[in-house]
Design a protein around this motif. Structure first.
Motif, PDB file in Angstrom:
ATOM      1  N   UNK A 196       0.853  -1.191   0.000  1.00 28.86           N
ATOM      2  CA  UNK A 196       0.000   0.000   0.000  1.00 28.86           C
ATOM      3  C   UNK A 196       0.884   1.234   0.000  1.00 28.86           C
ATOM      4  N   UNK A 197       0.402   2.309  -0.618  1.00 23.86           N
ATOM      5  CA  UNK A 197       1.214   3.512  -0.756  1.00 23.86           C
ATOM      6  C   UNK A 197       0.317   4.716  -1.003  1.00 23.86           C
ATOM      7  N   UNK A 198       0.868   5.895  -0.732  1.00 19.31           N
ATOM      8  CA  UNK A 198       0.251   7.140  -1.145  1.00 19.31           C
ATOM      9  C   UNK A 198       0.759   7.475  -2.545  1.00 19.31           C
ATOM     10  N   UNK A 199      -0.031   8.222  -3.301  1.00 19.50           N
ATOM     11  CA  UNK A 199       0.429   8.648  -4.621  1.00 19.50           C
ATOM     12  C   UNK A 199      -0.034  10.061  -4.914  1.00 19.50           C
ATOM     13  N   UNK A 200       0.734  10.732  -5.735  1.00 13.43           N
ATOM     14  CA  UNK A 200       0.312  11.992  -6.344  1.00 13.43           C
ATOM     15  C   UNK A 200       0.394  11.812  -7.846  1.00 13.43           C
ATOM     16  N   UNK A 241      -1.888  21.020 -25.152  1.00  7.13           N
ATOM     17  CA  UNK A 241      -2.712  22.178 -25.469  1.00  7.13           C
ATOM     18  C   UNK A 241      -3.180  22.961 -24.257  1.00  7.13           C
ATOM     19  N   UNK A 242      -2.961  22.421 -23.042  1.00  8.37           N
ATOM     20  CA  UNK A 242      -3.355  23.114 -21.822  1.00  8.37           C
ATOM     21  C   UNK A 242      -2.101  23.542 -21.056  1.00  8.37           C
ATOM     22  N   UNK A 243      -2.141  24.746 -20.514  1.00  9.77           N
ATOM     23  CA  UNK A 243      -0.955  25.293 -19.854  1.00  9.77           C
ATOM     24  C   UNK A 243      -0.722  24.659 -18.488  1.00  9.77           C
ATOM     25  N   UNK A 244      -1.782  24.469 -17.721  1.00 11.05           N
ATOM     26  CA  UNK A 244      -1.642  23.975 -16.359  1.00 11.05           C
ATOM     27  C   UNK A 244      -1.938  22.478 -16.276  1.00 11.05           C
ATOM     28  N   UNK A 245      -1.119  21.747 -15.533  1.00  4.62           N
ATOM     29  CA  UNK A 245      -1.387  20.312 -15.361  1.00  4.62           C
ATOM     30  C   UNK A 245      -2.535  20.068 -14.393  1.00  4.62           C
ATOM     31  N   UNK A 246      -3.123  18.892 -14.480  1.00  2.00           N
ATOM     32  CA  UNK A 246      -4.170  18.466 -13.556  1.00  2.00           C
ATOM     33  C   UNK A 246      -3.508  17.626 -12.468  1.00  2.00           C
ATOM     34  N   UNK A 247      -3.746  17.987 -11.203  1.00  2.00           N
ATOM     35  CA  UNK A 247      -3.091  17.314 -10.091  1.00  2.00           C
ATOM     36  C   UNK A 247      -4.118  16.620  -9.203  1.00  2.00           C
ATOM     37  N   UNK A 248      -3.818  15.413  -8.777  1.00  2.00           N
ATOM     38  CA  UNK A 248      -4.691  14.674  -7.862  1.00  2.00           C
ATOM     39  C   UNK A 248      -3.828  13.789  -6.977  1.00  2.00           C
ATOM     40  N   UNK A 249      -4.444  13.234  -5.939  1.00  2.00           N
ATOM     41  CA  UNK A 249      -3.692  12.393  -5.019  1.00  2.00           C
ATOM     42  C   UNK A 249      -4.615  11.386  -4.357  1.00  2.00           C
ATOM     43  N   UNK A 250      -4.013  10.377  -3.739  1.00  2.00           N
ATOM     44  CA  UNK A 250      -4.817   9.361  -3.076  1.00  2.00           C
ATOM     45  C   UNK A 250      -3.969   8.223  -2.561  1.00  2.00           C
TER      46      UNK A 250
END
Length: 236
Positions: A54-58, A65-74
Motif C-alpha cells: 500500500x502507498x500514497x500517490x500523487x 494544449x493546456x498550460x496547467x497540469x491536472x493534479x490529484x492524489x490518493x
C-alpha cells in the motif's frame, strides 16, 4: 475508457513477476545497459518478495494544449495475484477496483459504479500483462536506459519501456513509459506515462508499506443501495 487504463497502469507495475528477460537496442552503450540490468535485477528481487503493498500517490497529468497540469492524489493498494484498489481522494473522490480482469469504477458524486472487463475496456493490452504477471515483458516492451533525464534519486538509472509494434498503431495510447526506483529498497518511486497524443501522466509514490497482510475485503466493493450500476462500453 482510456482514462481508466492510464490510472491503473502505474499500480500494475508493482506486481511485476520474476523470470523476465530484458531486451535492449544493440546501439545502447554497454555500460549504461549493464546499469539498467542491475536495476531490473534488484527491482525483480524486491517484488518477488512483495505479496501486498500500500502507498500514497500523487498524479500530475499534462494535457497537450493546456498550460496547467491536472493534479490529484490518493492511496493505492495491491495484492498478488491481480488485485488492485486505486483511491482518488483529492480533489474529488473516485475508487477503482481491479480483480484479475474484472474492474469496477465508483464515483460517489454521480452515484454510479461502472463495471466491465479490463481487457475489453483498454486499448493497449501490454500494461494488463504487467497486472496479470503472465506474459514475459520482452514480448511487449523494448527495455533500455532512459534518455534526457537519465538518472533518478540516488543516481540510479531510469528505465525506458517502449511497447513493441507501436509503429503506425495509433490505437495504442501509451507510447513510452519511464520508471524510477528508490535506492536501497528498489521499490518503484515514479512512473511517467507518455501517450501518443502528447499527454504525460506522472505518478509519484510515497509512504510505501509492503507485506502488511492486506485482506481481500480491502479489494471488495460494496455498493451503497442508491448506486446505479452501469456497464462499461467496449472498445473494438
Amino acid at each position: 475508457m482510456k482514462s481508466i487504463l492510464m490510472r491503473v497502469v502505474a499500480g500494475m507495475f508493482c506486481i511485476v513477476v520474476a523470470g523476465t528477460v530484458w531486451a535492449a537496442d544493440a546501439a545502447v552503450d554497454d555500460k549504461a545497459m549493464q546499469e539498467v540490468n542491475d536495476v531490473v535485477k534488484q527491482l525483480q528481487a524486491r517484488y518477488e518478495k512483495t505479496k501486498d503493498l500500500q502507498a500514497d500517490f500523487t498524479q500530475q497529468t499534462r494535457i497537450e494544449g493546456f498550460e496547467r497540469p491536472v493534479t490529484s492524489s490518493g492511496k493505492v493498494y495491491i495484492k498478488k495475484p491481480g488485485r488492485l484498489r486505486w483511491d482518488y481522494l483529492d480533489p474529488a473522490t473516485e475508487q477503482i477496483y481491479v480483480n484479475q480482469d474484472d474492474v469496477k469504477v465508483y464515483v460517489p458524486e454521480h452515484k454510479q459504479v461502472l463495471v466491465g472487463k479490463l481487457t475489453r475496456m483498454a486499448a493497449s493490452q501490454a500494461p494488463l500483462e504487467l497486472l496479470q504477471g503472465a506474459a514475459k515483458l520482452e514480448e511487449s516492451f523494448t527495455i533500455a536506459p532512459a534518455t534526457g533525464k537519465e538518472r533518478g534519486v540516488g543516481g540510479l538509472r531510469l528505465l525506458s519501456l517502449t511497447p513493441k509494434g507501436q509503429e503506425g498503431d495509433q490505437a495504442r495510447p501509451v507510447q513510452r513509459i519511464i520508471v524510477e526506483v528508490f535506492p536501497k529498497t528498489y521499490f518503484i518511486r515514479t512512473v511517467w506515462l507518455h501517450e501518443v497524443n502528447g499527454n504525460v501522466a506522472t505518478f509519484e509514490f510515497s509512504s510505501l508499506k509492503p507485506n502488511t497482510g492486506l485482506g481481500n475485503d480491502v479489494f471488495e466493493f460494496k455498493a451503497p443501495p442508491d448506486v446505479e450500476v452501469v456497464k462499461a462500453p467496449v472498445l473494438n
